[in-house]
Design an enzyme around this catalytic site. Sequence first.
Site, PDB file in Angstrom:
ATOM      1  N   CYS A  28      -3.612  -3.591  -3.712  1.00 57.69           N
ATOM      2  CA  CYS A  28      -2.576  -2.775  -4.361  1.00 57.69           C
ATOM      3  C   CYS A  28      -1.510  -3.687  -4.964  1.00 57.69           C
ATOM      4  O   CYS A  28      -0.829  -3.334  -5.923  1.00 57.69           O
ATOM      5  CB  CYS A  28      -1.967  -1.761  -3.418  1.00 57.69           C
ATOM      6  SG  CYS A  28      -2.072  -2.199  -1.706  1.00 57.69           S
ATOM      7  N   GLU A  42       1.728   5.005   0.861  1.00 55.30           N
ATOM      8  CA  GLU A  42       1.716   3.782   0.045  1.00 55.30           C
ATOM      9  C   GLU A  42       0.710   4.031  -1.057  1.00 55.30           C
ATOM     10  O   GLU A  42      -0.482   4.189  -0.770  1.00 55.30           O
ATOM     11  CB  GLU A  42       1.213   2.606   0.876  1.00 55.30           C
ATOM     12  CG  GLU A  42       2.230   1.840   1.650  1.00 55.30           C
ATOM     13  CD  GLU A  42       3.304   1.224   0.794  1.00 55.30           C
ATOM     14  OE1 GLU A  42       3.104   1.076  -0.433  1.00 55.30           O
ATOM     15  OE2 GLU A  42       4.362   0.913   1.361  1.00 55.30           O
TER      16      GLU A  42
END
Length: 1003
Positions: free
Chosen positions: A797, A763
């Site tokens: 994020c 990720e």
Amino acid sequence: MVTPASLSPYETKTQEIARQLISATREHRSFFAQMRDQMRWDDKMLGWAMSNPGLRVQLFRFIDCLPSLHSKAEIARHLQEYLGNEIVELPGALKALLGFASPDSMPGQIAATTVSTGVEALAHRYIAGETIQQVIKTIERLRKDRMAFTVDLLGEAVITEVEAQSYLNRYLDLLGQLTEASQRWSTVEQIDRADAEDLPRVQASVKLTAFYSQFDPLDEQGSQEKVSDRIRLLLRRAKELGAAIHFDMEQYQYKATILTILKQLLMEEEFRDRADIGITLQAYLRDSIGDLKDLITWAKERGTPVTVRLVKGAYWDQETIKAVQKDWPQPVFNDKEATDANFEAMTRLLLENHNYLYAAIGSHNVRSQSLAIAIAETLNIPRRRFECQVLYGMADKLGKAIADRGHRVRIYCPYGELIPGMSYLIRRLLENTANSSFLRQNLEERPIEELLKAPVMKSSEFSILSSQLADGSQNSELKTHNFSNAPDTDYALSSHRQEVRQALQQVRQQLGKTYLPLVNGEYINTVNYVDSVNPSNPSEVVGQIGLLSVEQADQAIAAAKAAFPGWKRTPAKERADILRRAAELMEQRRQELIAWMVFETGKVVKEADPEVSEAIDFCRYYADEMERLEQGVAYDYPGETNRYHYQPRGVSLIISPWNFPLAIPVGMTVASLVAGNCTLLKPAEVSSVIAAKFTEILIEAGIPPGVFQFVPGKGSTVGSHMVKHPDVHMIIFTGSQEVGCRIYADAAILQPGQKHLKRVIAEMGGKNAIVVDESADLDQAVQGVVQSAFGYSGQKCSACSRVVVLEPIYDVFLARLVEAVRSLNLGPAELPGTKVGPVIDANAQARIREYIEKGKLDSEVALEMPAPEGGYFVGPVIFRDVPPTAVIAQEEIFGPVLAVMRAKTFDEALEIANGTNFALTGGLYSRTPSHIDRAQAEFEVGNLYINRGITGAIVARQPFGGFKLSGVGSKAGGPDYLLQFLEPRTVTENVQRQGFAPIEGAD
Ligand SMILES: Cc1cc2nc3c(=O)[nH]c(=O)nc-3n(C[C@H](O)[C@H](O)[C@H](O)COP(=O)(O)OP(=O)(O)OC[C@H]3O[C@@H](n4cnc5c(N)ncnc54)[C@H](O)[C@@H]3O)c2cc1C
């Protein structure tokens, strides 16, 4: 607790009064009046909304969006988009109106004019004027009918301090102008005097939370100080002018704080003898009767009464939806009759205590008002102490009929422009057209006995009060899926605020301890150590972490390899139960874990709390998922069995980031473990203490030695060594694109002795954009962007780092955004009022500052806030008119820096939004259905959020993860995630012997 109304001594009188009032409200209209009404579009719209639920939803959505549309063509286009939808069955007149070929055509213009005039007429029914002059005219008309008033100023949501100050100023001005006008009014005995006392002629209704833009129950003291300062000014001015002030009641989350603040303020010497102040209680709240009892006790102590306005409550749908979404107990009754019964019980309690509290009964329900009147008349309650209230335009005839009976009636008069008034209008329309509403039922001329029947509280509504309320399970029928998420803490409850305060104190006592790696079930000593410090105050060492050497890392991998066969054989149910126990332990240690996050990573309580929920959800969800997958699939044929099943891969290495110091390592680790892999967790150095706490939890939950190991170490040496180790099968990484790509490359190289190819799940970053178009609700859009961009200082994020705004609203949006961000409190994460805390460390601080300097080279600064001293703080920065190719529009910054970009068309906005290497999250604020459709299809992101913030994904609701350079792998918290940790196998067996095999279904 609630006396059944049928036993009430007031019932006979209530029925008698109600029948008189109801006949006054059902006056028979002349044929011509009916004809005329049928011609009016506002009436028609209400009629359609009542008869057709699908149309009601779309029509109200259209009305909500209407004030943002600036041309007839736009209105016509939206009309077609909302109402031309096939699922909406249109009445003939509307179908004919919408049959135009193009929004620019003459028939399109006619449709736009017809409908917007109709909506304006609707608004004017419920809004007493758009200017003070107009509202004064309305008031003077009401006074002619012997009715008093209270004025409410319609406003946008207060999200900036400038707006909060302006809210106060506008009220001060309003009070002045109304008082001046009131000098001209001749006395109307019925409303201006009672019991030989002159009553204030001017009354204003205010919303307490609007006095402080950062009002937050978690920050009770800070909120109290800010609003009290402004309220004192208002109350002083009102006294000078001889005006009365009434406080409305708002959403449930604010109720307890509002009551606490008002009770304290009105006990202050200066205000203690004021009887011209009012408070509102909402009977649809299960705990409202308790609040009333508390107020009576308080009023006895105070010595001077205040007025309690009793209403049922205006936010039923909103409260119900919020409770379901948050897995919280539903604070409102679920059954309309229960609200009515509670309203009656409270009416009685209030009126029977008229010595201490004055009563204002706010309802459009003839029965509810009649009971109050029956009690007041039976008990001979002095006139000063009792009045009836209705909302402007909602029940004019009822108000008049009560006034004719000689009681004081007060009309609540909202005033202001249509756009800020829209949420008020929608609430009234919902209320008017709801099936359960008295107004609607009366309009439909339901039998009088039915309408006036004494309401009874069903016993089920009581039982909800006890056990189900505690765990929120009464919401289950409103849910459409099976997985139950762990609810976040409701900090509106003072007990929870107390718990987190205590946890912060206790954890502070434990700072500075040493945490060692866990290898093969033992904590081992290390040669090297590193300090993890509090980013809000770096001189405070949160913990000292022992760093694994390369040799110790090899030992850990060997232990994992040795433990693997046993763990693989352990039944999935047993593995899953360890996760469930871990979830339970996290639930028990929730406030403590939050406190560790506050100290170690500078996350504020409100952001850390959902992270604990997410960690718990990961444990429970992956446990359930593994049990589902464990079943495998049988593709059997006569004579042949085909079994598809999964086996674990081997040894996994988890490399986790610091920005979600609990949820991300927990999610990655437990997914790997429950799938049967032996798992090593290497946390980010700066959040190792939290990972060590998770290690304690897993040990307590029963994880066997070697199966899980805690391996803190230097990423560049030990981390990289482990990635390349031939006995590692999987690397699960969340972090920067740079490190992710390196891991991906290193893992691809086959090492000597390695008999498998490694799998990498990575990720990586995002450069997430929110598009705001001209139809957006700006209250929502500004708040959503602020939260998404500056929550946790922009270090998620999923955070928004670009906002692309359509030209027509660019300046308005930017101006409000800047003020909203300027209003945020910056400071140490542990303070309850802090909205923006520090960034993680000195490196991050320096890097972000560098980006800010780069940004200044090609973009203009719209806001640069000063950073507090002491910690790793960076004040929020907003750049305006940022070119799409600028560095700050392309590279991930991971800090409180936002690029605002201008787009001429929606096409261009999408193009800018898609114009980076990333595809993680994205957002759209729009009320244009075709834009929403296009974003769904064309916005290139893994998680798209429409008309809400873009952070805070919830397990099994918004599985999370992106594509392009944002990462590889399936979404965390979704149905495909565990598959990545498993090898699928198919076993086929020929079960035929000598041509014989059982054939299912045959004899
Ligand atoms: C003067 C005045 C001031 C007001 N000030 C406020 C205020 O400060 N804060 C505020 O929140 N509201 C306020 N209101 C709005 C008020 O809450 C609504 O107008 C009122 O609830 C409508 O109730 P009713 O008795 O007129 O009608 P009814 O038709 O008898 O009741 C409708 C009400 O029942 C409740 N209800 C609907 N469905 C359900 C269900 N399934 N289960 C349980 N309950 C249900 C809801 O409260 C709904 O509004 C005020 C109203 C007046 C008249």
